[in-house]
Scaffold this active site. Sequence first.
Site, mmCIF file in Angstrom:
data_model
loop_
_atom_site.group_PDB
_atom_site.id
_atom_site.type_symbol
_atom_site.label_atom_id
_atom_site.label_comp_id
_atom_site.label_asym_id
_atom_site.label_seq_id
_atom_site.Cartn_x
_atom_site.Cartn_y
_atom_site.Cartn_z
ATOM 1 N N SER A 1 -3.403 -7.509 2.992
ATOM 2 C CA SER A 1 -3.710 -7.326 4.407
ATOM 3 C C SER A 1 -4.217 -8.625 5.021
ATOM 4 O O SER A 1 -3.883 -8.950 6.165
ATOM 5 C CB SER A 1 -4.753 -6.221 4.586
ATOM 6 O OG SER A 1 -4.233 -4.981 4.170
ATOM 7 N N ARG B 1 -2.137 -6.586 -8.095
ATOM 8 C CA ARG B 1 -1.106 -7.573 -7.772
ATOM 9 C C ARG B 1 -1.126 -8.739 -8.757
ATOM 10 O O ARG B 1 -0.099 -9.302 -9.071
ATOM 11 C CB ARG B 1 -1.334 -8.122 -6.354
ATOM 12 C CG ARG B 1 -1.149 -7.083 -5.270
ATOM 13 C CD ARG B 1 -1.618 -7.613 -3.961
ATOM 14 N NE ARG B 1 -3.038 -7.946 -4.100
ATOM 15 C CZ ARG B 1 -3.849 -8.222 -3.119
ATOM 16 N NH1 ARG B 1 -3.416 -8.254 -1.892
ATOM 17 N NH2 ARG B 1 -5.113 -8.491 -3.330
ATOM 18 N N LYS C 1 -17.756 -5.489 7.525
ATOM 19 C CA LYS C 1 -16.469 -6.164 7.405
ATOM 20 C C LYS C 1 -15.796 -6.221 8.767
ATOM 21 O O LYS C 1 -15.652 -5.212 9.440
ATOM 22 C CB LYS C 1 -15.577 -5.401 6.408
ATOM 23 C CG LYS C 1 -14.304 -6.118 6.048
ATOM 24 C CD LYS C 1 -13.577 -5.374 4.947
ATOM 25 C CE LYS C 1 -12.345 -6.129 4.517
ATOM 26 N NZ LYS C 1 -11.633 -5.450 3.442
ATOM 27 N N HIS D 1 0.833 -1.204 0.000
ATOM 28 C CA HIS D 1 0.000 0.000 0.000
ATOM 29 C C HIS D 1 0.866 1.252 0.000
ATOM 30 O O HIS D 1 0.627 2.192 -0.757
ATOM 31 C CB HIS D 1 -0.892 0.056 1.258
ATOM 32 C CG HIS D 1 -1.968 -0.955 1.326
ATOM 33 N ND1 HIS D 1 -2.164 -1.737 2.435
ATOM 34 C CD2 HIS D 1 -2.918 -1.320 0.436
ATOM 35 C CE1 HIS D 1 -3.199 -2.533 2.238
ATOM 36 N NE2 HIS D 1 -3.668 -2.301 1.018
#
Length: 159
Positions: A129, A91, A40, A16
């Site tokens: 993460s 990614r 979440k 990040h």
Amino acid sequence: MIVIYPGSFDPVTKGHMDIIERVSKKFEKVIVAVLVNSEKKTLFTLEEREKILENEIKSYGLSNVEVERFDGLLVDFAREHNSNIVVRGLRAISDYEYELQIAHINSDLYNELETIFLVAKAEYSYISSSVVKEIASYNGDISSFVSKNVEKEIKKKQD
């Protein structure tokens, strides 16, 4: 020109920060938009994520980057901040498929909004993460994925 980099940043990773740093060199102002998502389950509270991000940004010396929270549609946040550019990191090809769908939806909702994709550097292409949290939950070494400060904050949560 103002660019927005949205995400949950739970926790913020070296990947990040690489995106934030690279974008800060290309645009006048970068808003790191921390998503409020009550559905979440996060490791860190919204306030903690903001504080950690602010500390990371300060440690990188990025004076044109600020952190703000947002709840609701990204397009509304972008309009409120007079921005028509969103940056997303990629990614893998699976990221691209998902991000492309979101970019098209956002463009339909706000015609002027453009999404710019930055390809993650190879050394960060496998970091997420979720992976960091998983490794940390087993007391694994996460020092390659997050800064020392973020690592300390994660360890505090485990105590």
